[in-house]
Design an enzyme around this catalytic site. Structure first.
Site, PDB file in Angstrom:
ATOM      1  N   LEU A 116       0.890  -1.157   0.000  1.00 38.54           N
ATOM      2  CA  LEU A 116       0.000   0.000   0.000  1.00 38.54           C
ATOM      3  C   LEU A 116       0.924   1.200   0.000  1.00 38.54           C
ATOM      4  CD1 LEU A 116      -2.901  -0.702   2.560  1.00 38.54           C
ATOM      5  CD2 LEU A 116      -3.130  -0.327   0.107  1.00 38.54           C
ATOM      6  N   ASP A 117       0.767   2.119  -0.962  1.00 39.34           N
ATOM      7  CA  ASP A 117       1.692   3.235  -1.015  1.00 39.34           C
ATOM      8  C   ASP A 117       1.549   4.114   0.233  1.00 39.34           C
ATOM      9  OD1 ASP A 117      -0.202   5.445  -1.500  1.00 39.34           O
ATOM     10  OD2 ASP A 117      -0.493   4.522  -3.458  1.00 39.34           O
ATOM     11  N   ARG A 118       2.487   5.005   0.398  1.00 35.63           N
ATOM     12  CA  ARG A 118       2.573   5.788   1.634  1.00 35.63           C
ATOM     13  C   ARG A 118       1.296   6.587   1.914  1.00 35.63           C
ATOM     14  NH1 ARG A 118       7.181  10.410   2.860  1.00 35.63           N
ATOM     15  NH2 ARG A 118       6.838  10.570   5.116  1.00 35.63           N
ATOM     16  N   SER A 120      -1.757   5.759   1.003  1.00 33.06           N
ATOM     17  CA  SER A 120      -2.950   4.900   1.066  1.00 33.06           C
ATOM     18  C   SER A 120      -3.047   4.243   2.435  1.00 33.06           C
ATOM     19  CB  SER A 120      -2.903   3.841  -0.036  1.00 33.06           C
ATOM     20  OG  SER A 120      -2.886   4.450  -1.306  1.00 33.06           O
TER      21      SER A 120
END
Length: 256
Positions: A116-118, A120
């Site tokens: 999960l990107d930073r 999200s």
């Protein structure tokens, strides 16, 4: 070339080092390859080579000087509700906060399943089970991931447009970064004056895929939450907290 080790069993039972490290919860097979290439793995005191085979019963396999002794049967499976501002990695060379910081000592030996990107948030699985990691992340298994996506029309671009119509069009074949995506399922959950909330279901995990899909239709993502992965649901788990999976959830993962 590495030498064979003697054994009292009269035979040497060799396995690839990547498989050994994965089976004992040290790292996924892909990450195990990186450990070997970085010179962090030794067999009987000698640096390991990529593709090397060893007998874990009679040979001493170490990672960063520590013997590989994790039990094959005692796997750990954690569900974290990841908040914004944390990166989905075990360590970060830029000094940013990682998801392991949220778990503390309970996260020792674990790694995140997928990313999960930073910016999200939401459901992120952590485990020391390499086989489960491979099945959940490899595209061939087509495990569905569900996102609740808060969007607004990007006024700096074309802007405007009916959100319900855009949701329908997002289910059509889309190309991102020159690659054709597998069809997604998109449902309008709620529409508001300048945007709304979408439910997006995908079966692959390209880098920032959902955000890029929305950008194709001039939608700016203001919040992105993963609420489901396969049969697992985030439910009412509070942001920044985690829990161990139930026996039923573990059985599901091991059968994916």
């Amino acid at each position: 070339m590495w030498a064979s080790a003697p054994t009292l069993r009269g035979e040497i039972i060799l396995e690839r080092l990547q498989k050994i490290l994965s089976a004992r919860g040290i790292a996924s097979r892909r990450d195990a390859e990186a450990l070997i290439l970085a010179g962090r793995v030794t067999v009987d005191g000698a640096p390991a080579e990529l593709g090397q085979r060893a007998d874990p019963v009679v040979q001493v396999i170490c990672v960063d000087g520590q013997p590989v002794t994790a039990s094959l049967s005692e796997r750990v499976y954690i569900m974290l509700n990841k908040p914004r501002g944390y990166v989905s990695t075990v360590r970060d060379d830029r000094g940013r906060r990682t998801v392991l910081d949220l778990i503390g000592d309970g996260g020792k030996g674990l790694w995140p399943v997928g990313r999960l990107d930073r910016d999200s948030q939401g459901l992120l699985l952590m485990t020391d089970d390499g086989d489960v990691t491979r099945r959940l992340t490899h595209p061939s298994f087509e495990v569905e991931k569900v996102y609740r996506v808060y969007v607004r029309n990007n006024a700096e671009l074309k802007g405007g447009g009916d959100l319900a119509e855009k949701a329908v069009r997002m289910e059509e074949p889309l190309t991102i970064d020159g690659e054709l995506l597998r069809p997604a399922k998109v449902r309008l959950v709620r529409e508001m004056a300048e945007g709304g909330v979408l439910e997006v279901r995908i079966r692959e995990g390209k880098n920032r895929q959902v955000r890029k899909m929305c950008a194709l239709f001039d939608l700016h993502v203001t919040r992105l939450v993963r609420v489901g992965e396969g049969e697992l649901q985030l439910g009412d788990l509070k942001t920044g907290t985690w829990r161990h999976l139930t026996a039923a959830e573990v059985a599901y993962l091991q059968g994916v």
